[in-house]
Design a protein around this motif. Structure first.
Motif, short mmCIF file in Angstrom:
data_model
loop_
_atom_site.label_atom_id
_atom_site.label_comp_id
_atom_site.label_asym_id
_atom_site.label_seq_id
_atom_site.Cartn_x
_atom_site.Cartn_y
_atom_site.Cartn_z
N ASN A 56 0.83 -1.21 0.00
CA ASN A 56 0.00 0.00 0.00
C ASN A 56 0.86 1.26 0.00
O ASN A 56 0.52 2.25 -0.67
CB ASN A 56 -0.92 0.00 1.22
CG ASN A 56 -1.98 -1.09 1.14
OD1 ASN A 56 -2.35 -1.53 0.05
ND2 ASN A 56 -2.46 -1.54 2.29
N LEU A 57 1.96 1.21 0.76
CA LEU A 57 2.86 2.36 0.79
C LEU A 57 3.47 2.61 -0.58
O LEU A 57 3.57 3.77 -1.03
CB LEU A 57 3.96 2.11 1.82
CG LEU A 57 5.07 3.18 1.90
CD1 LEU A 57 4.49 4.55 2.25
CD2 LEU A 57 6.13 2.76 2.93
N ASP A 63 1.47 6.84 -6.67
CA ASP A 63 0.46 7.87 -6.93
C ASP A 63 1.05 9.26 -6.71
O ASP A 63 0.76 10.20 -7.48
CB ASP A 63 -0.75 7.67 -6.03
CG ASP A 63 -1.54 6.42 -6.41
OD1 ASP A 63 -1.35 5.91 -7.52
OD2 ASP A 63 -2.34 5.95 -5.55
N HIS A 64 1.84 9.39 -5.66
CA HIS A 64 2.46 10.68 -5.37
C HIS A 64 3.41 11.08 -6.49
O HIS A 64 3.40 12.25 -6.95
CB HIS A 64 3.23 10.60 -4.04
CG HIS A 64 3.95 11.87 -3.70
ND1 HIS A 64 5.28 12.07 -4.01
CD2 HIS A 64 3.54 13.02 -3.07
CE1 HIS A 64 5.66 13.26 -3.59
NE2 HIS A 64 4.62 13.86 -3.02
N ILE A 125 2.16 9.27 3.44
CA ILE A 125 3.31 8.46 3.05
C ILE A 125 4.34 8.43 4.18
O ILE A 125 4.90 7.38 4.50
CB ILE A 125 3.94 8.99 1.76
CG1 ILE A 125 2.98 8.76 0.58
CG2 ILE A 125 5.29 8.34 1.50
CD1 ILE A 125 3.43 9.39 -0.72
N ALA A 126 4.58 9.58 4.80
CA ALA A 126 5.55 9.66 5.90
C ALA A 126 5.10 8.79 7.07
O ALA A 126 5.91 8.06 7.68
CB ALA A 126 5.72 11.11 6.34
N SER A 127 3.78 8.86 7.40
CA SER A 127 3.26 8.07 8.52
C SER A 127 3.36 6.57 8.22
O SER A 127 3.78 5.78 9.07
CB SER A 127 1.80 8.45 8.77
OG SER A 127 1.23 7.61 9.76
N ASP A 133 8.57 0.91 9.03
CA ASP A 133 9.88 0.77 9.70
C ASP A 133 9.72 0.10 11.06
O ASP A 133 10.52 -0.77 11.44
CB ASP A 133 10.54 2.14 9.87
CG ASP A 133 11.00 2.73 8.54
OD1 ASP A 133 11.14 1.94 7.57
OD2 ASP A 133 11.21 3.95 8.47
N GLN A 134 8.69 0.51 11.81
CA GLN A 134 8.45 -0.09 13.12
C GLN A 134 8.09 -1.58 12.98
O GLN A 134 8.56 -2.42 13.76
CB GLN A 134 7.32 0.65 13.84
CG GLN A 134 7.72 2.03 14.33
CD GLN A 134 6.55 2.73 15.02
OE1 GLN A 134 5.40 2.56 14.64
NE2 GLN A 134 6.85 3.51 16.03
N LEU A 135 7.25 -1.87 12.01
CA LEU A 135 6.86 -3.27 11.80
C LEU A 135 8.06 -4.12 11.40
O LEU A 135 8.20 -5.26 11.85
CB LEU A 135 5.77 -3.36 10.72
CG LEU A 135 4.39 -2.81 11.10
CD1 LEU A 135 3.46 -2.82 9.90
CD2 LEU A 135 3.79 -3.62 12.24
#
Length: 247
Positions: A56-57, A63-64, A125-127, A133-135
């Motif tokens: 999804n990211l 898209d961005h 996108i940043a979130s 990264d945490q996952l």
């Protein structure tokens, strides 16, 4: 919500104290196997969820990038239309010049819309990047715990067996206090002592009976001699012995 739940599970499992859990388990070996299965299953679920989140990211990033490219493209079109309008206006063709100016405005509007979409997507996108990264870190921690669990398996099972053996020894020691096997030996020893005493008594009794028989025998010999002397005296065949002073 599901992603947050999975992340929470990753954090919980990664922080799990394996030794403490095993020490508290009734059957550490079974719990250890169950933990390996749980960890493996959770890692598989986490990998699937993280893959989806990353996918999804990447779509958001695509898209961005497309919005940024569209904004740049519409910007170039606006510039081209504006230049054409200026060229036509300089040649005295005001009507066509106005048409190209309107086209430039349309292009600028499309550019603004694309820029807005790109700008709105950036914090998302940043979130999402931070979440990914945490996952990833949590997943690596889980894999590390699974490796630790596997490498410690024999050691932890050995500890559990040692603890079980110690418990059995302690229980056996407690049972000795309640049923002391040496007490049986003491009772048998007392029985032997009583038997020995009975034998000594019998021996002593037998000895005293023998002495009595000898005494009776001696008494009987004395009585016979007295009877013989009395008979001889009456028959006059023997005179009483005279005891002289010289004797």
């Amino acid at each position: 919500m599901a992603k947050q739940s999975i992340f929470g599970r990753i954090a919980q499992l990664a922080k799990a104290n394996i030794n403490a859990l095993l020490d508290a388990a009734e059957d550490p070996a079974k719990m250890l196997d169950q933990m390996v299965r749980d960890y493996s299953s959770s890692i598989s679920e986490a990998e699937s969820a993280i893959s989806e989140t990353i996918g999804n990211l990447r779509l958001l990033e695509q898209d961005h990038a497309e919005d940024v490219a569209n904004a740049e493209d519409w910007g170039r079109k606006a510039v081209a239309a504006s230049r054409k309008a200026d060229e036509l206006r300089g040649g005295g063709n005001t009507g066509d010049a106005d048409k190209f100016d309107n086209l430039a405005k349309v292009a600028l509007g499309r550019q603004m819309a694309a820029e807005k979409e790109a700008t709105d997507a950036e914090p998302v996108i940043a979130s999402q990047t931070a979440v990914v990264d945490q996952l990833k870190k949590g997943l690596e921690a889980m894999k590390g715990k699974l490796g630790e669990l596997s490498s410690k398996r024999d050691q932890l099972i050995a500890r559990a067996k040692t603890a079980s053996a110690q418990t059995q020894v302690l229980d056996a020691m407690k049972s000795i206090d309640l049923l002391d096997p040496t007490s049986e030996i003491s009772r048998f020893e007392e029985k032997v002592r009583r038997e020995e005493a009975r034998v000594l008594g019998a021996q002593e009794l037998a000895a005293s009976s023998l002495d009595s028989q000898f005494e009776q025998l001696e008494a009987s010999d004395t009585a016979v001699e007295l009877d013989a002397r009395l008979a001889a005296l009456k028959a006059g065949t023997a005179a009483p012995r005279q005891v002289t002073s010289g004797e």
